[in-house]
Motif scaffolding. Structure first.
Motif, PDB file in Angstrom:
ATOM      1  N   LYS A 294       0.809  -1.224   0.000  1.00  0.00           N
ATOM      2  CA  LYS A 294       0.000   0.000   0.000  1.00  0.00           C
ATOM      3  C   LYS A 294       0.839   1.271   0.000  1.00  0.00           C
ATOM      4  N   LYS A 295       2.138   1.133  -0.220  1.00  0.00           N
ATOM      5  CA  LYS A 295       3.022   2.295  -0.245  1.00  0.00           C
ATOM      6  C   LYS A 295       3.973   2.162  -1.418  1.00  0.00           C
ATOM      7  N   HIS A 296       4.526   3.284  -1.881  1.00  0.00           N
ATOM      8  CA  HIS A 296       5.556   3.188  -2.899  1.00  0.00           C
ATOM      9  C   HIS A 296       6.410   4.452  -2.936  1.00  0.00           C
ATOM     10  N   ILE A 297       7.533   4.336  -3.639  1.00  0.00           N
ATOM     11  CA  ILE A 297       8.495   5.422  -3.746  1.00  0.00           C
ATOM     12  C   ILE A 297       8.062   6.423  -4.814  1.00  0.00           C
ATOM     13  N   VAL A 298       8.161   7.708  -4.475  1.00  0.00           N
ATOM     14  CA  VAL A 298       7.877   8.777  -5.438  1.00  0.00           C
ATOM     15  C   VAL A 298       9.044   9.757  -5.443  1.00  0.00           C
ATOM     16  N   ALA A 299       9.143  10.516  -6.524  1.00  0.00           N
ATOM     17  CA  ALA A 299      10.114  11.609  -6.590  1.00  0.00           C
ATOM     18  C   ALA A 299       9.473  12.842  -5.966  1.00  0.00           C
ATOM     19  N   ILE A 300      10.277  13.630  -5.256  1.00  0.00           N
ATOM     20  CA  ILE A 300       9.754  14.812  -4.598  1.00  0.00           C
ATOM     21  C   ILE A 300      10.717  15.976  -4.802  1.00  0.00           C
ATOM     22  N   THR A 301      10.183  17.133  -5.105  1.00  0.00           N
ATOM     23  CA  THR A 301      11.006  18.319  -5.372  1.00  0.00           C
ATOM     24  C   THR A 301      10.535  19.469  -4.492  1.00  0.00           C
ATOM     25  N   GLY A 302      11.501  20.155  -3.897  1.00  0.00           N
ATOM     26  CA  GLY A 302      11.166  21.259  -3.006  1.00  0.00           C
ATOM     27  C   GLY A 302      11.587  22.604  -3.567  1.00  0.00           C
ATOM     28  N   GLU A 303      11.148  23.648  -2.913  1.00  0.00           N
ATOM     29  CA  GLU A 303      11.547  24.996  -3.295  1.00  0.00           C
ATOM     30  C   GLU A 303      12.933  25.316  -2.743  1.00  0.00           C
ATOM     31  N   ALA A 304      13.279  24.643  -1.647  1.00  0.00           N
ATOM     32  CA  ALA A 304      14.597  24.828  -1.023  1.00  0.00           C
ATOM     33  C   ALA A 304      15.066  23.456  -0.564  1.00  0.00           C
ATOM     34  N   SER A 305      15.846  23.390   0.502  1.00  0.00           N
ATOM     35  CA  SER A 305      16.316  22.086   0.981  1.00  0.00           C
ATOM     36  C   SER A 305      15.137  21.249   1.455  1.00  0.00           C
ATOM     37  N   LEU A 306      15.227  19.946   1.230  1.00  0.00           N
ATOM     38  CA  LEU A 306      14.134  19.045   1.559  1.00  0.00           C
ATOM     39  C   LEU A 306      14.217  18.583   3.008  1.00  0.00           C
ATOM     40  N   PRO A 307      13.127  18.000   3.525  1.00  0.00           N
ATOM     41  CA  PRO A 307      13.151  17.469   4.893  1.00  0.00           C
ATOM     42  C   PRO A 307      14.251  16.413   5.064  1.00  0.00           C
ATOM     43  N   ALA A 308      14.632  16.157   6.292  1.00  0.00           N
ATOM     44  CA  ALA A 308      15.684  15.178   6.586  1.00  0.00           C
ATOM     45  C   ALA A 308      15.185  13.757   6.360  1.00  0.00           C
ATOM     46  N   VAL A 309      16.122  12.838   6.128  1.00  0.00           N
ATOM     47  CA  VAL A 309      15.777  11.428   5.951  1.00  0.00           C
ATOM     48  C   VAL A 309      15.017  10.926   7.179  1.00  0.00           C
ATOM     49  N   GLY A 310      13.895  10.255   6.947  1.00  0.00           N
ATOM     50  CA  GLY A 310      13.094   9.720   8.034  1.00  0.00           C
ATOM     51  C   GLY A 310      12.044  10.664   8.575  1.00  0.00           C
ATOM     52  N   GLU A 311      12.066  11.921   8.143  1.00  0.00           N
ATOM     53  CA  GLU A 311      11.079  12.893   8.629  1.00  0.00           C
ATOM     54  C   GLU A 311       9.720  12.633   7.984  1.00  0.00           C
ATOM     55  N   VAL A 312       8.686  12.670   8.785  1.00  0.00           N
ATOM     56  CA  VAL A 312       7.328  12.476   8.277  1.00  0.00           C
ATOM     57  C   VAL A 312       6.930  13.699   7.464  1.00  0.00           C
ATOM     58  N   ILE A 313       6.422  13.455   6.250  1.00  0.00           N
ATOM     59  CA  ILE A 313       5.984  14.544   5.384  1.00  0.00           C
ATOM     60  C   ILE A 313       4.518  14.834   5.676  1.00  0.00           C
ATOM     61  N   LEU A 314       4.239  16.087   5.953  1.00  0.00           N
ATOM     62  CA  LEU A 314       2.883  16.501   6.305  1.00  0.00           C
ATOM     63  C   LEU A 314       2.294  17.376   5.206  1.00  0.00           C
ATOM     64  N   ASP A 315       1.012  17.205   4.967  1.00  0.00           N
ATOM     65  CA  ASP A 315       0.295  18.108   4.076  1.00  0.00           C
ATOM     66  C   ASP A 315      -0.770  18.794   4.920  1.00  0.00           C
ATOM     67  N   GLU A 316      -0.463  20.039   5.285  1.00  0.00           N
ATOM     68  CA  GLU A 316      -1.357  20.776   6.179  1.00  0.00           C
ATOM     69  C   GLU A 316      -1.649  19.951   7.433  1.00  0.00           C
ATOM     70  N   ALA A 317      -0.573  19.432   8.051  1.00  0.00           N
ATOM     71  CA  ALA A 317      -0.602  18.689   9.320  1.00  0.00           C
ATOM     72  C   ALA A 317      -1.084  17.241   9.177  1.00  0.00           C
ATOM     73  N   VAL A 318      -1.394  16.799   7.955  1.00  0.00           N
ATOM     74  CA  VAL A 318      -1.827  15.415   7.750  1.00  0.00           C
ATOM     75  C   VAL A 318      -0.652  14.596   7.205  1.00  0.00           C
ATOM     76  N   PRO A 319      -0.228  13.515   7.886  1.00  0.00           N
ATOM     77  CA  PRO A 319       0.897  12.702   7.409  1.00  0.00           C
ATOM     78  C   PRO A 319       0.554  12.005   6.099  1.00  0.00           C
ATOM     79  N   ILE A 320       1.450  12.109   5.122  1.00  0.00           N
ATOM     80  CA  ILE A 320       1.210  11.404   3.853  1.00  0.00           C
ATOM     81  C   ILE A 320       2.359  10.475   3.475  1.00  0.00           C
ATOM     82  N   GLY A 321       3.509  10.598   4.145  1.00  0.00           N
ATOM     83  CA  GLY A 321       4.631   9.744   3.790  1.00  0.00           C
ATOM     84  C   GLY A 321       5.858  10.049   4.628  1.00  0.00           C
ATOM     85  N   VAL A 322       6.983   9.426   4.226  1.00  0.00           N
ATOM     86  CA  VAL A 322       8.248   9.583   4.952  1.00  0.00           C
ATOM     87  C   VAL A 322       9.341   9.955   3.960  1.00  0.00           C
TER      88      VAL A 322
END
Length: 285
Positions: free
Chosen positions: A223-251
């Motif tokens: 139920k999970k898979h790898i995606v490419a992600i691009t930021g405006e500046a430096s990206l979150p650290a390895v292992g950091e939970v990615i939030l979308d308006e406080a809702v967890p969507i991935g790592v």
């Protein structure tokens, strides 16, 4: 293919383990996710080692060398892997040694040994070359050729200062790698696409963690898979939970500059953009 060619990248974060002894093939067959019988002087495999619960511990390449095998593995995993392999060895005739001081692992990106193919009739994916072993990356040929070479033959000018180029290529191809993306003792290999990267053989029979892995595959529970992600500046650290308006969507996984990899839940795979810690992140599944 001279080793002083500036196109080579020295992968200083790789180490080498030697596994030999009359029981080595049978021993490895019972603990790794791939089929050790595929390994030959002309074929190298990518494989993983799991917990009995099917969780990731390590990934590596296995090459045929003389009467045994060489294992190309991230340096941070060497001590723990040797310890765990020794535990499973019991009384088998198997010798496990850290030989990292004798070898270096290089990469020649974007090359699939075309020159060497012309010199070796019947060549498949691996070829011994003057005190070295060259092999097309089993995960994806676009990652190029890896070369394991005796360190004594390595020109002093090759110091690994260009190693970031390799991660840049790997991330652009959405290929996760060991501890850079996959969390030991927590992650499941199928979530990270290790099946598609040719690390798992579902026909080989039993190995440590096989039951959970096979059940997940055949019941379609990935139920999970790898995606490419691009930021405006430096990206979150390895292992950091990615939030979308406080809702967890991935790592978050590894990154290079503004580009990186992330593991996301299936329901978020079609998400095009998220806002994490005030920064907009673009997602490309």
């Amino acid at each position: 293919m001279p080793l002083n060619d500036g196109s080579f990248i020295v992968l200083n974060d790789r180490s080498v383990i030697a596994i030999s002894g009359t029981d080595a093939p049978q021993f490895l067959q019972g603990i790794i996710t791939n089929d050790i019988h595929k390994v030959s002087p002309t074929q190298t495999i990518y494989a993983a080692f799991l917990t009995p619960q099917g969780k990731f511990l390590a990934d590596f390449f296995i090459l045929k060398h003389q009467q045994g095998f060489l294992v190309d593995i991230h340096h941070s995993l060497v001590t723990s892997l040797i310890k765990r392999f020794t535990m499973y060895r019991l009384r088998a005739n198997v010798v496990i040694e850290d030989v990292s001081s004798q070898y270096k692992v290089l990469c020649l990106p974007g090359t699939v040994l075309s020159d060497l193919k012309q010199q070796h009739l019947g060549f498949t994916t691996t070829l011994p070359v003057s005190h070295a072993i060259a092999y097309i990356d089993p995960r994806d040929a676009r990652l190029g050729t890896r070369v394991m070479v005796c360190e004594a033959l390595l020109p002093p000018l090759m110091d690994g200062s260009n190693a970031d180029e390799y991660d840049q290529l790997r991330i652009s191809l959405k290929i996760p790698e060991g501890v850079k993306d996959i969390i030991p003792e927590t992650s499941f290999p199928l979530d990270y696409g290790l099946k598609e990267l040719h690390a798992i053989d579902f026909k080989k029979g039993c190995y440590v963690g096989q039951e959970v892995t096979a059940r997940t595959e055949y019941k379609g529970k990935v139920k999970k898979h790898i995606v490419a992600i691009t930021g405006e500046a430096s990206l979150p650290a390895v292992g950091e939970v990615i939030l979308d308006e406080a809702v967890p969507i991935g790592v978050m996984g590894s990154s290079y500059g503004k580009d990186g990899l992330a593991l996301v839940k299936e329901e978020n795979s079609l998400t095009q953009a998220v806002t994490h810690a005030g920064q907009k992140l673009s997602i490309n599944s």
